[in-house]
Design an enzyme around this catalytic site. Structure first.
Site, PDB file in Angstrom:
ATOM      1  N   PHE A 138       0.859  -1.185   0.000  1.00  0.00           N
ATOM      2  CA  PHE A 138       0.000   0.000   0.000  1.00  0.00           C
ATOM      3  C   PHE A 138       0.892   1.231   0.000  1.00  0.00           C
ATOM      4  CE2 PHE A 138      -2.334   3.464   1.961  1.00  0.00           C
ATOM      5  CZ  PHE A 138      -3.539   3.423   1.269  1.00  0.00           C
ATOM      6  N   ASP A 222       9.355   3.023   1.278  1.00  0.00           N
ATOM      7  CA  ASP A 222       8.202   3.725   1.843  1.00  0.00           C
ATOM      8  C   ASP A 222       8.232   3.558   3.359  1.00  0.00           C
ATOM      9  OD1 ASP A 222       5.683   4.429   2.828  1.00  0.00           O
ATOM     10  OD2 ASP A 222       4.630   3.743   1.035  1.00  0.00           O
ATOM     11  N   LYS A 251       3.071  10.633   8.343  1.00  0.00           N
ATOM     12  CA  LYS A 251       2.476  10.132   9.589  1.00  0.00           C
ATOM     13  C   LYS A 251       3.185  10.665  10.830  1.00  0.00           C
ATOM     14  CE  LYS A 251       0.190   5.935   7.830  1.00  0.00           C
ATOM     15  NZ  LYS A 251      -1.196   6.192   8.223  1.00  0.00           N
TER      16      LYS A 251
END
Length: 408
Positions: A138, A222, A251
């Site tokens: 993802f 990532d 985040k």
């Protein structure tokens, strides 16, 4: 909102339908706790999906927003600001880029990955049209990052995707077979969070670095969910002792403020040139000041080590829970997937909320934990009690269902 209109009705009628029913109305938070509109307290072991690194309303976060908002919030990227430059230097230092590193700022993880996608295209040109990513990975929901996301059910409503991306099994053998001199970049998550907190095979990142270097491809990692100390290192790639060509972060670096970044290493830092990418709000003074304060507090309070220590403590505590539902744990530091024996993760998270605990179903048989990095013994003990109660609630329901289905 009128007296007769509930917040559920307002959410159902006023917000778009891309998200299902909201599970609660939270009105305030402090530390690892949230309070809803009925003033009920919850232990938050999701932290906004690994975002609230310092928990809620941490003084460092609040003070940074207040001080910077009273000074300078936004001037556009035609100009530099002190907090922007300071945060870039901090990210380069923590990631270990050396002097050649550079930082692009956006507003989210998806924006960071969009920039990384462009970086890969700039590197590949017409000679390297292939980009590799992993199945079940993802990387975001924008049209660009969705093309990198190895989940066909997410892509299907929006086909055709941006071309050129190929998806591999998460094995060294698959990577060896796929990599050649026509590959521009390999995108990987060190831990596939949305897939159920799934670790890469032992030695995968080391092999990926060797193979991409051999074929002249970029290795782009990532770190959006795994960065900012969550796995017990500043960035998860550092556990493998490698140097990538770029990482994407978001985040936890903002502690609740929307910010993302692409951090480049070595010659990859020279690929962007004026006009190739941009963001109106990316890297503004307010966002970078807050992120700088969050990272400074993580460093000052030793929260990277705390994530490693508390992660081990938490996994040991989960292993000691007497429940037929638990199959084991995955992940590293304070990014943990609790694997279940049955596809009841949704029921477990619902029962947990009823007992006053916030966790998340990463998939049907995995409960994801990503608490604030500054949790301690008190929060872990409370988590164990609440999670055990939730597991018992679901296990009892399964037994009851089985009994009702058995003929007398």
């Amino acid at each position: 909102m009128t007296d007769t209109q509930t917040w559920q009705e307002a959410a159902g009628s006023d917000l778009t339908l891309n998200v299902g029913d909201r599970k609660a109305m939270f009105v305030r938070g402090e530390g690892a706790y949230l309070w809803d509109d009925a003033d009920r307290r919850y232990l938050d072991f999701l932290a906004g999906i690994a975002v609230d690194a310092l928990g809620h309303a941490h003084p460092a976060f609040v003070e940074a927003i207040s001080a910077q908002a009273a000074t300078l919030a936004h001037v556009s990227n035609y100009f530099a600001t002190p907090p922007q430059l300071a945060l870039a230097a901090t990210l380069k230092r923590l990631a270990g880029t050396g002097p050649a590193g550079r930082v692009y700022f956006g507003n989210s993880g998806a924006e960071a990955n969009e920039a990384a996608f462009k970086l890969a295209r700039l590197h590949g040109g017409t000679e390297r049209p292939r980009i590799l990513a992993l199945k079940d990975a993802f990387h975001g929901r924008t049209m660009g990052t969705l093309a990198l996301t190895g989940k066909p059910y997410m892509q299907e409503p929006f086909l055709p995707m941006t071309p050129g991306v190929e998806f591999l099994d998460s094995t060294v053998e698959a990577l060896e077979a796929a990599l050649d001199d026509r590959v521009a970049a390999l995108f990987v998550e060190p831990i596939k969070g949305e897939a159920g907190v799934v670790d890469l095979p032992e030695g995968y990142l080391e092999a990926a670095r060797e193979l991409t270097e051999r074929h002249g491809a970029l290795l782009i990692i990532d770190e959006i969910q795994t960065g900012a100390g969550r796995t017990g290192a500043w960035f998860a790639f550092q556990h493998a002792g490698i140097t990538p060509d770029a990482i994407t972060v978001a985040k936890g670096i903002g502690g609740g403020f929307p910010i993302g970044a692409l951090v480049t290493f070595g010659t990859a830092s020279d690929l962007f040139y004026p006009g190739t990418h941009g963001s109106t709000f990316g890297g503004n003074a307010l966002g970078t000041a807050v992120a700088g304060a969050v990272l400074a507090e993580i460093e000052r309070a030793g929260l990277v080590d705390n994530a490693a220590d508390r992660g081990r403590q938490l996994r040991e505590a989960i292993a000691a829970i007497d429940s037929p539902l638990i199959a084991g744990t995955r992940g590293r530091g304070l990014l943990i997937g609790v694997a279940l024996q049955h596809p009841v993760a949704g029921a477990v998270t619902a029962a947990a909320q009823q007992h006053g605990l916030i966790v998340n179903a990463a998939n049907d048989d995995t409960v994801r934990l990503a608490p604030p990095l500054n949790i301690g013994d008190v929060e872990i003990d409370e988590f164990v009690a609440l999670f055990t109660a939730a597991l018992h609630t679901v296990a009892d329901a399964l037994v009851l269902d089985a009994t009702e289905e058995t003929p007398a």
